[in-house]
Design a protein around this motif. Structure first.
Motif, PDB file in Angstrom:
ATOM      1  N   UNK A   1     -51.391  -2.964   6.928  1.00 40.91           N
ATOM      2  CA  UNK A   1     -50.458  -3.499   7.929  1.00 40.91           C
ATOM      3  C   UNK A   1     -50.614  -5.012   8.099  1.00 40.91           C
ATOM      4  N   UNK A   2     -49.509  -5.678   8.420  1.00 40.65           N
ATOM      5  CA  UNK A   2     -49.491  -7.140   8.505  1.00 40.65           C
ATOM      6  C   UNK A   2     -50.624  -7.680   9.370  1.00 40.65           C
ATOM      7  N   UNK A   3     -50.845  -7.073  10.522  1.00 40.31           N
ATOM      8  CA  UNK A   3     -51.863  -7.571  11.437  1.00 40.31           C
ATOM      9  C   UNK A   3     -53.284  -7.331  10.992  1.00 40.31           C
ATOM     10  N   UNK A   4     -53.460  -6.534   9.926  1.00 35.81           N
ATOM     11  CA  UNK A   4     -54.805  -6.216   9.431  1.00 35.81           C
ATOM     12  C   UNK A   4     -55.061  -6.789   8.049  1.00 35.81           C
ATOM     13  N   UNK A   5     -54.141  -7.614   7.541  1.00 36.31           N
ATOM     14  CA  UNK A   5     -54.314  -8.241   6.233  1.00 36.31           C
ATOM     15  C   UNK A   5     -55.461  -9.242   6.281  1.00 36.31           C
ATOM     16  N   UNK A   6     -55.988  -9.583   5.105  1.00 34.27           N
ATOM     17  CA  UNK A   6     -57.133 -10.488   5.047  1.00 34.27           C
ATOM     18  C   UNK A   6     -56.760 -11.915   5.433  1.00 34.27           C
ATOM     19  N   UNK A   7     -55.502 -12.266   5.298  1.00 34.62           N
ATOM     20  CA  UNK A   7     -55.010 -13.568   5.726  1.00 34.62           C
ATOM     21  C   UNK A   7     -53.727 -13.391   6.511  1.00 34.62           C
ATOM     22  N   UNK A   8     -53.247 -14.458   7.087  1.00 32.21           N
ATOM     23  CA  UNK A   8     -52.008 -14.376   7.857  1.00 32.21           C
ATOM     24  C   UNK A   8     -50.873 -13.926   6.943  1.00 32.21           C
ATOM     25  N   UNK A   9     -50.149 -12.900   7.375  1.00 26.21           N
ATOM     26  CA  UNK A   9     -49.058 -12.365   6.562  1.00 26.21           C
ATOM     27  C   UNK A   9     -47.951 -11.881   7.481  1.00 26.21           C
ATOM     28  N   UNK A  10     -46.691 -12.131   7.095  1.00 26.05           N
ATOM     29  CA  UNK A  10     -45.577 -11.722   7.958  1.00 26.05           C
ATOM     30  C   UNK A  10     -45.210 -10.258   7.843  1.00 26.05           C
ATOM     31  N   UNK A  11     -45.718  -9.572   6.812  1.00 30.46           N
ATOM     32  CA  UNK A  11     -45.281  -8.199   6.585  1.00 30.46           C
ATOM     33  C   UNK A  11     -46.424  -7.355   6.050  1.00 30.46           C
ATOM     34  N   UNK A  12     -46.225  -6.042   6.090  1.00 27.79           N
ATOM     35  CA  UNK A  12     -47.192  -5.115   5.509  1.00 27.79           C
ATOM     36  C   UNK A  12     -47.282  -5.344   4.000  1.00 27.79           C
ATOM     37  N   UNK A  13     -48.457  -5.057   3.434  1.00 25.13           N
ATOM     38  CA  UNK A  13     -48.638  -5.157   1.995  1.00 25.13           C
ATOM     39  C   UNK A  13     -48.795  -3.779   1.391  1.00 25.13           C
ATOM     40  N   UNK A  14     -48.065  -3.509   0.310  1.00 28.65           N
ATOM     41  CA  UNK A  14     -48.151  -2.209  -0.350  1.00 28.65           C
ATOM     42  C   UNK A  14     -49.319  -2.204  -1.325  1.00 28.65           C
ATOM     43  N   UNK A  15     -50.274  -1.314  -1.074  1.00 25.17           N
ATOM     44  CA  UNK A  15     -51.480  -1.219  -1.886  1.00 25.17           C
ATOM     45  C   UNK A  15     -51.368  -0.124  -2.950  1.00 25.17           C
ATOM     46  N   UNK A  16     -50.663   0.945  -2.630  1.00 26.41           N
ATOM     47  CA  UNK A  16     -50.542   2.059  -3.579  1.00 26.41           C
ATOM     48  C   UNK A  16     -49.262   2.835  -3.314  1.00 26.41           C
ATOM     49  N   UNK A  17     -48.725   3.404  -4.379  1.00 23.65           N
ATOM     50  CA  UNK A  17     -47.593   4.313  -4.274  1.00 23.65           C
ATOM     51  C   UNK A  17     -47.998   5.692  -4.750  1.00 23.65           C
ATOM     52  N   UNK A  18     -47.334   6.698  -4.228  1.00 24.29           N
ATOM     53  CA  UNK A  18     -47.664   8.096  -4.532  1.00 24.29           C
ATOM     54  C   UNK A  18     -46.377   8.826  -4.891  1.00 24.29           C
ATOM     55  N   UNK A  19     -46.460   9.688  -5.899  1.00 27.11           N
ATOM     56  CA  UNK A  19     -45.298  10.481  -6.292  1.00 27.11           C
ATOM     57  C   UNK A  19     -45.760  11.888  -6.635  1.00 27.11           C
TER      58      UNK A  19
END
Length: 286
Positions: A132-150
């Protein structure tokens, strides 16, 4: 003149070591097979499932060149930079409960990442591991996608065979990631980039959750899977814009996930339950 050592080495996976850790009498996993390169581990394992591959088969690749995402979206990653794995299960559970196997992998992936790397991963409904944006290692405006699942289900043998794949970004640099909102463990500041350890952790978490879920007859509520998913799903409680087929958009608040793994969205016309197949995208709302 010697070259500088790579600060982020990408060693190959050790198949013998993985088998020694993961394959045991009475356990879920039968064999860990590592391919040097393939288009898609899900495609390969689905073909093997149709040909009779056993429950508990695991297929990993060092380099996936034509990965499969939701709605046919494709992707590729540099060699040995990501953990790309698919597994095959043949659950003795009602067909209606199979929609929980993708969320189950999500909970397993989040648990493994949090435990091994310290990265504050969460889930985005239905099938993404995010930071989530607020838990990123640096300031970020949006969530970061770490993995996708199918997850893909095959009924050709008369009983369901389910292939569940996960692609986890491990050591990619910013320039090696396919889209702007993608992140890697390396980019999020983790030094825990051992793909073998990550694979063992993901499969260990999956086996634990799957064993309890199947013992409960595929009941996600009784097994605690639904509760675990809700606890790790960052989508819940947020305003969302849900993009539906045909260009339609539903705006509202994600209020929960029901017993069938459907997202509950409260909009202008009341609450609506949406399955993953009903949805093109779920975006943060304003």
């Amino acid at each position: 003149m010697t070259s500088e050592p790579d600060p982020f080495p990408r060693p190959p996976l050790d198949t013998a070591a993985l088998d020694a850790v993961l394959v045991r009498p009475g356990g879920l996993w039968r064999r860990i097979e590592v391919l040097p390169e393939t288009g898609s581990t899900n495609t390969d394992l689905a073909a093997r499932a149709a040909a009779g591959a056993p429950h508990g088969s695991v297929l990993v690749t060092e380099h996936q060149t034509a990965g499969k995402g939701r709605l046919g979206r494709g992707f590729s990653v540099p060699p040995r930079a990501a953990l790309t794995v698919s597994l095959l299960v043949r659950p003795d559970a009602p067909v209606s409960s199979l929609s929980w196997l993708s969320p189950l992998m999500g909970v397993a992936g989040v648990g493994a990442v949090r435990r091994l790397t310290g990265v504050k991963a969460s889930l985005k409904w239905p099938n993404d591991v995010i930071v989530p944006a607020g838990l990123r290692s640096g300031a970020a405006p949006s969530d970061g996608k770490l993995a996708g699942i199918l997850a893909e289900v095959d009924f050709s043998s008369g009983s369901p065979a389910v292939v569940v794949g996960i692609g986890l970004n491990v050591s990619q640099s910013r320039s090696e990631l396919p889209v702007d909102n993608a992140v890697s463990l390396r980019g999020e500041g983790s030094a825990a980039l051992d793909r073998g350890a990550l694979l063992a952790a993901v499969l260990g978490e999956f086996e634990e959750l799957y064993t309890v879920w199947t013992a409960a007859g595929g009941d996600a509520e009784a097994s605690g899977l639904a509760s675990a998913y809700r606890d790790t799903c960052a989508t819940l409680g947020r305003p969302v814009r849900v993009h539906l087929p045909g260009g339609r958009v539903l705006e509202g608040t994600a209020t929960g996930v029901d017993s069938e793994a459907r997202l509950l969205v409260r909009g202008p016309d009341g609450e609506r339950a949406l399955s993953a197949g009903d949805v093109v995208h779920v975006r943060p709302g304003g």
